[in-house]
Structures are given as C-alpha cells and as structure tokens.
Design an enzyme around this catalytic site. Structure first.
Site, short mmCIF file in Angstrom:
data_model
loop_
_atom_site.label_atom_id
_atom_site.label_comp_id
_atom_site.label_asym_id
_atom_site.label_seq_id
_atom_site.Cartn_x
_atom_site.Cartn_y
_atom_site.Cartn_z
N GLU A 193 0.82 -1.22 0.00
CA GLU A 193 0.00 0.00 0.00
C GLU A 193 0.85 1.27 0.00
OE1 GLU A 193 -3.96 1.64 2.36
OE2 GLU A 193 -2.77 0.00 3.18
N ASP A 194 2.01 1.24 0.67
CA ASP A 194 2.78 2.46 0.88
C ASP A 194 4.04 2.57 0.02
OD1 ASP A 194 0.90 3.08 2.75
OD2 ASP A 194 2.13 2.61 4.48
#
Length: 761
Positions: free
Chosen positions: A100-101
């Site tokens: 996600e990051d």
C-alpha cells in the site's frame, strides 16, 4: 531459497531482543558464508529477511508521531510473535504496509517470500481499504468480504488486529476527528472480533483505548475510581490470594499460579451503565485468578474457595461445562472477602488460561504443550461455529441495513446455552425463543413448529430461553411459519428462513410479476417462445438458477434485476444464433422476430431543440394526468379536454382512455433532450405488501432516503394476523429511475409484493 540478511543492525529504532538475536545469528562472515543457524533456521531467516526488506522500503518514512515508520511494522510483528504466530504471520507483520505504501507489488512479495506470505499481506492490504462508516451498501459489502477472508485464512484477521492494536496505542498523535473515527470503528468492529476469536489480551486493550478517546471524561473518572484506595484493595486481594493458596496446597491441589488484578476500565464502565449502578455497587471490580492442574482440581478448588469465603448467591458461572463460543473456559464465583468486600474468583487450568489470553492463537503459541487427557477436544469446526453461521445466512440476506444490524448483533451478543432432549448443547443469542431453537436444529423443524416444551412444561413460542433449559419442539405435518414469529425471533437464521418460506409461498405471484416485466421490456411478439428456448435456459444458468421458472421467481421478488436478465438473454441469443439477415419477412412471427429485436440497439434519435418536455403539443396548455402519472420514458398519448384544462397526458393503456373517442386523442412523446438533461421529478404512487413488524415503514423510508428518493405521502394499512400494505407517493425522474427504485425495494427481505397504483386516497 538462498536467503541472507545484512550484518548491520538499524540504529534509528528500538529492536525487540528476539529480533536482534535473530539478526545477529544470521550475519555473514568475512568469507561471505552464512553462519550456522540455530534450530528452525529457514523460519528465522524468513522473518529476518522480511524485516530487512521492510526496513529498506520504509527508510525515510515517518509516522504522525515523528518516529521512523519501521517502528510500526516491528511492533505489529512483535505482537504476532507474542501470540505464537508462525514465521509467515510474523513476516506479514513486517510487510503488511509495503504494497500500500511503496511501489512493491504482490507478485514481488511472492517471489521473495512465497505464496503464504503474499496471501496474508494481500488480505491485510484489502482489509485496510475497507470503510466501515461509508454508505450502507458499501459497508455491508465490506463486512461480507471481511468474513469471507476470515473463513479462508483466519490469520489475515489476526494480523489486522495486531496492526489495529498498535495504531490505537499511538492514536494520540492524530487530530481529534480521526481519533474518534478510528476509535469508534475499533469499538464496533475490531474489539468484538478479537472477543469472538477469543484473544482476550487484544480485546481488553482495544476496548480501553477506544473508551479513552470516545468518552474521555468517563474514562478519566473510571481511572480515578480505580486508583482510589488502590493500596487497600491490593492488600485485600493479596490476603485472599494467600489464604486460597494455603488452603489449596493443604488439599494437595497443584497451584500453578495465584494472581490478582482490577478489572479493565471499559468492562467496569459498561457494567455500571447496563446495571444502572454506581462504582461502589459493582461486585467484581477486582478478581483473584487461580491456575490449577486439572479439570477435577478446578471444581475442588471452587469448593475450597466457598468454604474459605462466603459465596454470593447467583454469582456462580460454570464456563468449563458450558464454554463460551470463543472457547473461553473458567469457573467464576463472587465471594465476600476480607472487610466484607466482594471479590471475584476465577479458577482454570493453564491450558484454559492460554485459550482465554490467546484465543484462536493458543494452539499456535502452545502447540508443543499438547492436550491434557481430561481436556475437552475442540475441532476447528467448533472454534468457528459462529463464523460458519454468519457465512450461511449472509448468502441469502439481501437487505444491506438488516445485514449490518445482524452482523453487529452477532459480534456483540453473549450466548445462552440450552439442551436438546438428548442432551446436546445448542448455543443461541441471548433472548432467543423456542422458534430460534427450532430453526437452529433444522429448517423443516422450524417451518413445522407448532409448540414447545421447556423443562417438560408447555410454553408460548415467544418465551425467552434461559441457560440450562431443556427444549423439545412439537411439530405438525401441516404446520407453517406465522408472520407473528418475526416480532419475537432474535437470530438472523430464524428470521431469514421465515421470510424465505413466505417468499416461496408467493412464488406464483412472483413469476407472474416477472413475466409482466419482461413482456413490457421485450414486447409480446414471440415472448412465450423465447421463454421456452435454449437461450433462456442458458441465461437462467448464467444467473445461477437451475431453470427459467426459478429465474422468473428470482426476478419477481428482486433477487436479480430486470437489466441483468435482459442482458443475459441478449448474450445467450448472440452466442447461440448466427447473424440474422436483413430480410425480416420470414421473421414476422415467433422467436426469431423477438431475438432480432433484442439484438438491435434501437433507432437513433435526432437532436431536438424544443424546450418543452413533451413533443407534439408545443405552446398548448397541458398537464400530466393524475390517474396514471406517466413518466418520461413511458409511451404516452394526449387527450383533448372538454373544459379549460387543455390537453391531459396519459400513459398508453390507461384504463380511463377506453371511453375516450379517437378524435380527441393526440399522438405525443417525451422530448429525449429534456428527459436526459432535466432533473425534474414526477409523482408516482406505489403499494408495497410487507410482512407486518415493528419498524418496517421506518426501514423502507430509510432505504429510500439512501437512494435520495423524496417521499411526499405515506399511508399504512394493517390487518390482524396478515400482511400490511404501505402506500407511498414518490418523486422520481423517469421510468428508468422508478424501475431502479423498485429493484432496490424488492431486495428488502420484508417486501412481498410491489406495484404501481393510482393516486393514494
């Protein structure tokens, strides 16, 4: 797989001792050879590599607190290790945010760490995107996906719980609005999930942290209450604990541990709120826990506790004989301790204590201890009975609002335990009745239930069952569910099956309704032949129905939409029939004409500049007839009035047109440009036949509000022991908007029939 790790330990974050040891044990020597690994070399190496991978990807990132971002994955992995998670879970703890990051993909995770780690990381990433405070439909779908993920691999939820717990521990660094949103979601969703999975240490901390941000003043008061006279309370607890230890040892009972503690703040606060009592009126603010060797010693220790201190009547609970759904086992009793103060005593074995603290994770952390000979054997199916039940009834529950209410009720409710005449234990939601019990045994037992005996005595079907009741269901061959049952059953399974029975009993009406819908959409020509054709059967199977009749029944009560059925028919026709030539003379009748019509896209309309919503009467006085309330998109006709009201616009087929001579009829149509661009609404009146229950009108109006449909009139008619009729005046934009609204209303489980009517009287 040749895994290596960097010899340099990070200096910008605190490492747990176990991780530091793991990293040091895998440093490469000066020749480039990996040093000998301790036991379970490959597992430790996987964990170390996951840490180094996450550390390199998160380097330079900071949390809201200002600390390096990698501190968060380290703490999550540390929590999972304490729970006894395997190497894949701990690795997923380090990696749960990288997809996600960062720019890393799931495929790269699998290439580096294997399919098991990828599945866990993907699962947690998807859960992180769920929004449990959004619109009802989306929120319900997120719940469905979450429970499906739990059923496929419960480790995904455990990793997510560890992630949420550390986020809650550092919540003070966010603004107040975010703190309250996250705390509310934690209290409503994740703390109950931790409870259902039996992870007590997560559950209590999640609740207390949420309580801190949701009710800061009440939290502060509870802290003050508990801290007052703490020294005196701890002295009393130590005295009781020591007395019990001496008594147990004198009776040759193995004492593993005797500990004392105050209860958690939210637990005390909730008990005060539920019982409407002040702090000093709560009995079990403090508890002494006894850890003994066997089940038999638990009951012997209970007798000794009752002999040493006077028990308070009605305050004894046996969770060993009747474990909680999350597998929690213990004996609870409240006694009068020193100085006349009540103290709760909890008695359990070490194995029970592990389950109470770690829940579903207990067999990961303590699998090497084995199972004692006296222990109750619990299969995986037993552990997840509640989850399996959720998955079973959620398949059939179409209404999103009711699905959400039942999910939250199932997470929060404590169960009662009743027995069949053969002695089998049946857990049910608190407040459940004999009808809930009957449907839990079998659908047909519920459908034919005619009465019940509880503890050998006849009772009314709406009598709530109590712990320990022995329930016998009386059935009749010709018996069937009553609409009144919906007013008192509390379990989702019973409520859903009662509604299913009523919908099946209206099957013929649903099929007739569906035929009318399709006939209006496709036209009469060749319609019957189409329903008997191979494309129709193929379309039914594409919609997951066994026959065309089943498909029609589903369409009739809103399980599938009209657009979906028509699209599936069109696809089936296209797949099974070669292109049709433009010679339509031989296709004037039968299926071919209809199929050709289905495959055409319809004539293209030329742009029209008129601002009038109705074409053919521009500049003339006109009004929409209230008898049929035609909508844009429906075929219409104009009628020249005899008075001064001008031209009235009716739906074609309106009964009031039968007596109108032909010379007064004017061909008119809706302006397509005005229809597409105008947001004007038109009144329409509908009648809804529903299962009569408290709150059904409120639920329907709430559903319409979610759809942004204005209701300008409402009228309810009830008939004792029968269905109710709700007449509503709605404001819609056009015929397509009305059909969309109808499809949404039909999905509601209480709705049996829905039709358009003339103006409400």
């Amino acid at each position: 797989m040749n895994l290596t790790v960097s010899p340099t330990l990070p200096t910008d974050c605190q490492l747990p001792r176990w991780l530091e040891t793991c990293l040091l044990s895998h440093q490469e020597d000066s020749d480039g050879h990996t040093a000998e690994c301790p036991e379970e070399k490959s597992n430790n190496l996987l964990v170390c590599k996951a840490f180094q991978f996450a550390y390199s990807l998160h380097k330079g990132q900071r949390r809201a607190s200002g600390e390096p971002y990698i501190c968060h994955p380290i703490e999550v992995a540390n929590l999972l290790r304490d729970l006894g998670g395997d190497s894949a879970m701990i690795a997923a703890g380090f990696l749960h945010d990288v997809v996600e990051d960062t720019d890393i993909t799931s495929e790269e995770i699998e290439a580096q760490f294997g399919q098991d780690v990828r599945r866990l990381v993907e699962g947690v990433t998807k859960l992180s995107k769920f929004n449990f405070e959004s619109k009802t439909e989306r929120q319900a779908e997120n719940f469905r996906r979450m429970f499906l993920a739990m059923a496929q691999d419960v480790r995904v939820i455990v990793v997510k719980l560890a992630d949420r717990l550390h986020n809650m521990r550092t919540l003070e660094h966010l603004n107040d609005q975010k703190r309250r949103r996250i705390a509310l979601e934690t209290m409503e969703i994740f703390a109950p999930l931790a409870n259902r999975l039996g992870i007590g240490r997560f559950k209590w901390e999640l609740e207390d942290l949420s309580f801190k941000y949701l009710e800061p003043e009440a939290y502060r008061k509870m802290q003050e209450y508990v801290s007052e006279k703490r020294a005196d309370r701890e002295a009393r607890l130590r005295q009781v604990a020591e007395t019990l230890r001496q008594r147990l040892e004198s009776a040759d009972i193995t004492v593993g541990d005797v500990s004392s503690r105050p209860k958690h703040l939210y637990s005390i606060y909730r008990k005060m709120e539920m019982q409407k009592k002040d702090f000093h009126e709560i009995y079990d603010i403090a508890a002494v826990r006894l850890i003994v060797g066997t089940h038999e010693e638990c009951y012997r220790a209970l007798a000794i506790a009752h002999d040493a201190f006077r028990p308070i009547p009605g305050r004894f609970k046996d969770y060993i004989g009747l474990p909680k759904p999350n597998r929690y086992q213990s004996l609870h009793t409240v006694v009068i301790g020193t100085k006349g103060k009540p103290i709760e005593v909890q008695i359990r074995t070490l194995e029970m204590h592990h389950v109470a603290e770690y829940g579903i994770a207990a067999h990961w952390k303590y699998k090497e201890t084995g199972t004692s000979s006296n222990a109750r054997v619990t299969t995986d199916d037993d552990k997840f009975t509640w989850l399996r039940q959720l998955l079973e009834w959620q398949k059939d529950l179409k209404d999103a609002q009711e699905f959400l209410e039942n999910v939250k009720g199932n997470l929060f409710d404590e169960d009662v335990y009743v027995f069949t005449p053969d002695g089998d234990v049946i857990p049910l939601a608190r407040g459940a009745t004999s009808v809930d019990f009957a449907y839990r045994i079998h659908t047909e037992v519920g459908n034919h239930c005619a009465g019940a005996k509880v503890n050998g005595r006849l009772v009314t079907l709406d009598t709530p069952l109590q712990n320990g009741d022995i329930v016998e269901i009386l059935t009749q061959k010709n018996g069937h569910p009553s609409l009144d049952w919906l007013n008192f059953v509390v379990t989702a399974g019973a409520r859903n099956r009662i509604r299913q029975w009523y919908k099946r009993s209206h099957r013929d009406e649903n099929i007739a309704r569906a035929r009318d819908m399709l006939e209006k959409e496709l036209g009469k020509n060749g319609f019957e032949a189409l329903l008997k054709s191979a494309p129709a059967q193929a379309a039914a199977e594409r919609c997951n129905y066994q026959s065309v009749e089943d498909l029609l029944a589903g369409l009739g009560y809103g399980e599938v939409t009209l657009n979906l059925v028509v699209n599936r028919l069109r696809e089936a026709v296209k797949a099974q029939q070669p292109p049709i030539a433009t010679d339509h003379s031989k296709a004037a009748h039968g299926t071919e004409s209809l199929l050709t019509g289905m495959l055409t896209t319809g004539p293209k309309l030329k742009p029209i500049s008129s601002a009038s919503p109705i074409l053919g009467i521009e500049g003339l006085l006109h009004h929409v007839a209230g008898c049929c309330n035609p909508l844009p998109g429906e075929p219409i006709i104009g009628v020249v009035g005899l008075g001064s009201r001008g031209i009235s616009i009716h739906r074609q087929g309106c009964p009031n047109l039968e007596e109108i001579p032909g010379d007064r009829l004017i061909p008119v149509s809706w302006n397509p440009l005005e229809q597409n661009g105008n947001r004007q609404t038109y009144p329409v009146h509908v009648r809804i036949e529903v299962i009569d229950r408290v709150g059904v009108l409120k639920d329907i109006l709430s559903h319409l509000s979610d759809l942004q449909i204005n209701v300008h009139k409402a009228q309810v008619k009830t008939f004792p022991g029968q269905t109710a009729e709700i007449d509503l005046g709605l404001d819609v934009r056009d015929h397509a908007h009305l059909e969309q609204t109808f499809n949404q209303i039909r999905k509601m489980t209480d709705v049996l029939k829905l039709r358009r009517i003339s103006e409400i009287e």
